[in-house]
Scaffold this motif. Structure first.
Motif, PDB file in Angstrom:
ATOM      1  N   THR A  35       0.892  -1.184   0.052  1.00  0.00           N
ATOM      2  CA  THR A  35      -0.080   0.209  -0.060  1.00  0.00           C
ATOM      3  C   THR A  35       0.877   1.156  -0.057  1.00  0.00           C
ATOM      4  OG1 THR A  35      -2.051  -1.160   1.256  1.00  0.00           O
ATOM      5  CG2 THR A  35      -1.691   1.213   1.136  1.00  0.00           C
ATOM      6  N   VAL A  36       0.516   2.188  -1.028  1.00  0.00           N
ATOM      7  CA  VAL A  36       1.307   3.550  -0.847  1.00  0.00           C
ATOM      8  C   VAL A  36       0.308   4.465  -0.595  1.00  0.00           C
ATOM      9  CG1 VAL A  36       2.401   5.090  -2.368  1.00  0.00           C
ATOM     10  CG2 VAL A  36       2.940   2.936  -2.710  1.00  0.00           C
ATOM     11  N   VAL A  37       0.469   4.995   0.633  1.00  0.00           N
ATOM     12  CA  VAL A  37      -0.520   6.073   1.061  1.00  0.00           C
ATOM     13  C   VAL A  37      -0.235   7.336   0.489  1.00  0.00           C
ATOM     14  CG1 VAL A  37      -1.084   7.422   3.200  1.00  0.00           C
ATOM     15  CG2 VAL A  37      -0.785   4.739   3.202  1.00  0.00           C
ATOM     16  N   VAL A  38      -1.251   8.267   0.063  1.00  0.00           N
ATOM     17  CA  VAL A  38      -0.805   9.465  -0.507  1.00  0.00           C
ATOM     18  C   VAL A  38      -1.818  10.272   0.496  1.00  0.00           C
ATOM     19  CG1 VAL A  38      -1.478  11.016  -2.275  1.00  0.00           C
ATOM     20  CG2 VAL A  38      -0.318   8.794  -2.662  1.00  0.00           C
ATOM     21  N   ALA A  39      -1.143  11.501   1.103  1.00  0.00           N
ATOM     22  CA  ALA A  39      -1.735  12.037   2.100  1.00  0.00           C
ATOM     23  C   ALA A  39      -2.758  13.479   1.456  1.00  0.00           C
ATOM     24  CB  ALA A  39      -0.909  12.587   3.177  1.00  0.00           C
ATOM     25  N   TYR A  40      -3.138  13.153   0.426  1.00  0.00           N
ATOM     26  CA  TYR A  40      -3.801  14.205  -0.443  1.00  0.00           C
ATOM     27  C   TYR A  40      -4.936  13.438  -1.377  1.00  0.00           C
ATOM     28  CZ  TYR A  40       0.159  17.116   0.870  1.00  0.00           C
ATOM     29  OH  TYR A  40       1.024  17.603   1.560  1.00  0.00           O
ATOM     30  N   ALA A  42      -7.535  12.189  -4.369  1.00  0.00           N
ATOM     31  CA  ALA A  42      -7.076  11.821  -5.749  1.00  0.00           C
ATOM     32  C   ALA A  42      -7.438  12.858  -6.838  1.00  0.00           C
ATOM     33  CB  ALA A  42      -8.221  10.456  -5.818  1.00  0.00           C
ATOM     34  N   GLY A  43      -6.564  12.692  -7.969  1.00  0.00           N
ATOM     35  CA  GLY A  43      -6.669  13.619  -9.005  1.00  0.00           C
ATOM     36  C   GLY A  43      -5.758  14.634  -9.079  1.00  0.00           C
ATOM     37  N   GLY A  44      -4.818  14.883  -7.942  1.00  0.00           N
ATOM     38  CA  GLY A  44      -3.892  16.137  -8.087  1.00  0.00           C
ATOM     39  C   GLY A  44      -2.615  15.533  -8.592  1.00  0.00           C
ATOM     40  N   ASP A  45      -1.456  16.360  -8.601  1.00  0.00           N
ATOM     41  CA  ASP A  45      -0.336  15.723  -9.220  1.00  0.00           C
ATOM     42  C   ASP A  45       0.512  14.895  -8.302  1.00  0.00           C
ATOM     43  OD1 ASP A  45      -0.533  17.702 -11.099  1.00  0.00           O
ATOM     44  OD2 ASP A  45       1.241  19.103 -10.564  1.00  0.00           O
ATOM     45  N   THR A  46       0.258  14.856  -7.077  1.00  0.00           N
ATOM     46  CA  THR A  46       1.037  13.892  -6.226  1.00  0.00           C
ATOM     47  C   THR A  46       0.316  12.531  -6.367  1.00  0.00           C
ATOM     48  OG1 THR A  46       1.504  15.506  -4.524  1.00  0.00           O
ATOM     49  CG2 THR A  46       1.385  13.379  -3.740  1.00  0.00           C
ATOM     50  N   ALA A  48      -1.331  11.242  -8.959  1.00  0.00           N
ATOM     51  CA  ALA A  48      -1.267  10.929 -10.335  1.00  0.00           C
ATOM     52  C   ALA A  48       0.290  10.341 -10.462  1.00  0.00           C
ATOM     53  CB  ALA A  48      -1.223  12.132 -11.312  1.00  0.00           C
ATOM     54  N   MET A  49       1.235  11.043  -9.801  1.00  0.00           N
ATOM     55  CA  MET A  49       2.704  10.497  -9.850  1.00  0.00           C
ATOM     56  C   MET A  49       2.771   9.248  -9.024  1.00  0.00           C
ATOM     57  SD  MET A  49       5.519  13.355 -10.251  1.00  0.00           S
ATOM     58  CE  MET A  49       4.694  14.713  -9.042  1.00  0.00           C
ATOM     59  N   ALA A  50       2.020   9.097  -7.948  1.00  0.00           N
ATOM     60  CA  ALA A  50       1.996   8.069  -6.971  1.00  0.00           C
ATOM     61  C   ALA A  50       1.454   6.825  -7.835  1.00  0.00           C
ATOM     62  CB  ALA A  50       1.252   8.195  -5.930  1.00  0.00           C
ATOM     63  N   ARG A  51       0.519   7.099  -8.513  1.00  0.00           N
ATOM     64  CA  ARG A  51      -0.173   5.988  -9.344  1.00  0.00           C
ATOM     65  C   ARG A  51       0.706   5.416 -10.623  1.00  0.00           C
ATOM     66  NH1 ARG A  51      -5.280   4.992  -7.787  1.00  0.00           N
ATOM     67  NH2 ARG A  51      -6.031   6.686  -5.973  1.00  0.00           N
ATOM     68  N   LEU A  52       1.522   6.255 -11.061  1.00  0.00           N
ATOM     69  CA  LEU A  52       2.510   6.095 -12.167  1.00  0.00           C
ATOM     70  C   LEU A  52       3.516   5.065 -11.576  1.00  0.00           C
ATOM     71  CD1 LEU A  52       3.857   6.644 -14.965  1.00  0.00           C
ATOM     72  CD2 LEU A  52       4.964   8.583 -13.811  1.00  0.00           C
ATOM     73  N   PHE A  53       3.975   5.355 -10.521  1.00  0.00           N
ATOM     74  CA  PHE A  53       5.071   4.459  -9.859  1.00  0.00           C
ATOM     75  C   PHE A  53       4.456   3.097  -9.226  1.00  0.00           C
ATOM     76  CE2 PHE A  53       7.043   9.011  -8.692  1.00  0.00           C
ATOM     77  CZ  PHE A  53       7.974   8.879  -9.892  1.00  0.00           C
ATOM     78  N   ALA A  54       3.222   3.234  -8.820  1.00  0.00           N
ATOM     79  CA  ALA A  54       2.633   1.983  -8.314  1.00  0.00           C
ATOM     80  C   ALA A  54       2.482   1.308  -9.288  1.00  0.00           C
ATOM     81  CB  ALA A  54       1.077   2.430  -7.765  1.00  0.00           C
ATOM     82  N   GLU A  55       2.043   1.553 -10.495  1.00  0.00           N
ATOM     83  CA  GLU A  55       1.872   0.739 -11.972  1.00  0.00           C
ATOM     84  C   GLU A  55       3.107   0.044 -12.319  1.00  0.00           C
ATOM     85  OE1 GLU A  55       0.906   1.197 -16.509  1.00  0.00           O
ATOM     86  OE2 GLU A  55       0.367   2.983 -15.298  1.00  0.00           O
ATOM     87  N   LYS A  56       4.241   0.848 -12.363  1.00  0.00           N
ATOM     88  CA  LYS A  56       5.512   0.330 -12.641  1.00  0.00           C
ATOM     89  C   LYS A  56       5.949  -0.819 -11.756  1.00  0.00           C
ATOM     90  CE  LYS A  56       5.906   2.530 -16.453  1.00  0.00           C
ATOM     91  NZ  LYS A  56       5.686   2.096 -17.877  1.00  0.00           N
ATOM     92  N   LEU A  57       5.783  -0.425 -10.396  1.00  0.00           N
ATOM     93  CA  LEU A  57       6.205  -1.287  -9.233  1.00  0.00           C
ATOM     94  C   LEU A  57       5.561  -2.607  -9.320  1.00  0.00           C
ATOM     95  CD1 LEU A  57       6.908   1.009  -6.280  1.00  0.00           C
ATOM     96  CD2 LEU A  57       8.545  -0.181  -7.248  1.00  0.00           C
ATOM     97  N   THR A  58       4.245  -2.627  -9.563  1.00  0.00           N
ATOM     98  CA  THR A  58       3.557  -3.775  -9.748  1.00  0.00           C
ATOM     99  C   THR A  58       3.759  -4.649 -10.557  1.00  0.00           C
ATOM    100  OG1 THR A  58       1.334  -2.720  -8.868  1.00  0.00           O
ATOM    101  CG2 THR A  58       1.345  -4.545 -10.257  1.00  0.00           C
ATOM    102  N   ASP A  68      -3.490   4.362  -1.517  1.00  0.00           N
ATOM    103  CA  ASP A  68      -4.589   4.647  -0.703  1.00  0.00           C
ATOM    104  C   ASP A  68      -4.414   6.393  -0.516  1.00  0.00           C
ATOM    105  OD1 ASP A  68      -6.418   4.507   1.399  1.00  0.00           O
ATOM    106  OD2 ASP A  68      -5.314   3.446   2.655  1.00  0.00           O
ATOM    107  N   ASN A  69      -5.471   6.840  -0.801  1.00  0.00           N
ATOM    108  CA  ASN A  69      -5.553   8.360  -0.342  1.00  0.00           C
ATOM    109  C   ASN A  69      -6.398   8.652   0.751  1.00  0.00           C
ATOM    110  OD1 ASN A  69      -6.297   8.041  -3.684  1.00  0.00           O
ATOM    111  ND2 ASN A  69      -5.158  10.004  -3.188  1.00  0.00           N
ATOM    112  N   ARG A  70      -5.360   9.266   1.822  1.00  0.00           N
ATOM    113  CA  ARG A  70      -5.645   9.597   3.245  1.00  0.00           C
ATOM    114  C   ARG A  70      -5.619  11.102   3.376  1.00  0.00           C
ATOM    115  NH1 ARG A  70      -6.422   5.194   6.810  1.00  0.00           N
ATOM    116  NH2 ARG A  70      -6.778   3.358   5.685  1.00  0.00           N
ATOM    117  N   PRO A  71      -6.486  11.872   2.767  1.00  0.00           N
ATOM    118  CA  PRO A  71      -6.298  13.346   3.117  1.00  0.00           C
ATOM    119  C   PRO A  71      -6.524  13.843   4.326  1.00  0.00           C
ATOM    120  CG  PRO A  71      -8.180  12.972   1.678  1.00  0.00           C
ATOM    121  CD  PRO A  71      -7.417  11.508   1.827  1.00  0.00           C
ATOM    122  N   GLY A  72      -6.364  15.062   4.505  1.00  0.00           N
ATOM    123  CA  GLY A  72      -6.574  15.809   5.946  1.00  0.00           C
ATOM    124  C   GLY A  72      -5.667  16.253   6.575  1.00  0.00           C
TER     125      GLY A  72
END
Length: 327
Positions: A35-40, A42-46, A48-58, A68-72
């Motif tokens: 799981t890669v947590v993104v603290a912002y 979905a839809g922003g630059d952070t 989008a880049m997280a999903r790019l790296f997650a796809e390649k790492l998979t 896993d987006n966990r904003p707040g």
């Protein structure tokens, strides 16, 4: 067999086991989804880049890598979640550099805060991103000198940022002090609304990363006056840095990277670092990152540790001196 002989064999066996188990652990990792947590949101630059790296790492790790987006609370909710996760390599944090300064600018209870220097294990710095000072054409500004001269002449000016306490806010107030002007801050809740208002001319100036304003600059709807990094961006070679314009102490750029919880095994960190460095060297990844105004960095975990520590010290000093908060 003598006691000394038995002791010698035991020590040798332990040494052999230590030598073998480290690589074996790295070879067994990962054995389940990551799981890669993104603290912002979905839809922003952070995100989008997280999903790019997650796809390649998979593909490379042969296990699902899920974002896993966990904003707040300015990113502190997700950051705190990873700080308290089991340090086994199955929970990672992908974050931009507000991660470093958020505990300084936000009034958080002890249970909601984290230590950006000692509470995590750096994995890799994935990118650097130029922070730009942009002006709407209606201002008539073609340079930072024009802006400063107008402010000193008494013209009321304001600038947008993605939020109070952000690196963009800090860079702007840093320039205000260095230039001896008082340009008013208009904080927004995120990059998108700030960019929308400066592009529409509702606010004359803005400090933002390149990705969201690149199309407006290319179309002549916004003018890039400077980057707040010490050097020019390779993506904007014609735009001067504040340092070369005489504001040599100002350095408030943006970056992002992967962290793991403190205590994550070195073998796991090395596995992730190796794969991510190879991903960052892929031409299609660099091309995609450029659309976000990001330049690949990579290197050892120490590269990320160093940039994180440098921001903590340099920006922390400015935050304290100028009394900057997220409120």
């Amino acid at each position: 067999m003598t006691p000394h002989r038995r002791q010698g064999l035991t020590i040798a066996a332990l040494a052999f086991a230590t030598a073998v188990c480290g690589p074996a652990f790295a070879q067994d990792y990962p054995a389940r989804p990551i799981t890669v947590v993104v603290a912002y949101p979905a839809g922003g630059d952070t995100d989008a880049m997280a999903r790019l790296f997650a796809e390649k790492l998979t593909v490379r790790l042969r296990q699902p890598v899920v974002v896993d987006n966990r904003p707040g609370a300015g990113g502190t909710v997700g950051n705190n979640l990873v700080a308290r996760a089991v340090p086994d390599g199955y929970t990672l944090l992908f974050t931009p550099n507000p991660f470093t300064i958020a505990p300084m600018v936000m009034r958080l209870p002890p249970a909601a805060t984290y230590d950006p220097l000692k509470g995590f294990t750096p994995v890799v710095q994935t990118a650097s991103q130029a922070v730009l000072l942009v002006a709407h054409p209606s201002t008539g500004f073609k340079s930072v000198a024009d802006m400063v001269a107008a402010a000193k002449a008494g013209k009321t000016l304001s600038y947008a940022s993605p939020g109070a306490g952000s690196p963009m806010h800090i860079g702007a107030e840093w320039l205000n002090r260095a230039a001896g002007v008082s340009i008013q801050h208009v904080p927004y809740r995120g990059v998108a609304p700030a960019v929308n208002d400066v592009a529409a001319g509702h606010v004359g100036l803005a400090y933002v990363t390149l990705g969201p304003v690149a199309q407006y600059i290319q179309a002549g709807k916004l003018r890039a006056l400077a980057v707040t990094d010490p050097k020019r961006s390779p993506l904007l070679p014609d735009v001067p840095s504040l340092a070369e314009l005489g504001y040599r102490d100002i350095a408030a750029g943006a970056w992002n990277g992967f962290f793991a919880p403190k205590g994550t095994p070195a073998a796991v960190v090395q596995t992730l670092n190796t794969h991510l460095n190879e991903i960052l060297r892929m031409p299609e990844v660099a091309a995609k990152m450029a659309t976000f105004g990001a330049v690949p960095v990579g290197g050892s975990p120490q590269v990320l540790a160093d940039v994180n520590a440098a921001d903590y010290e340099r920006l922390g000093k400015v935050i304290r001196e100028l009394g900057i908060t997220a409120e």
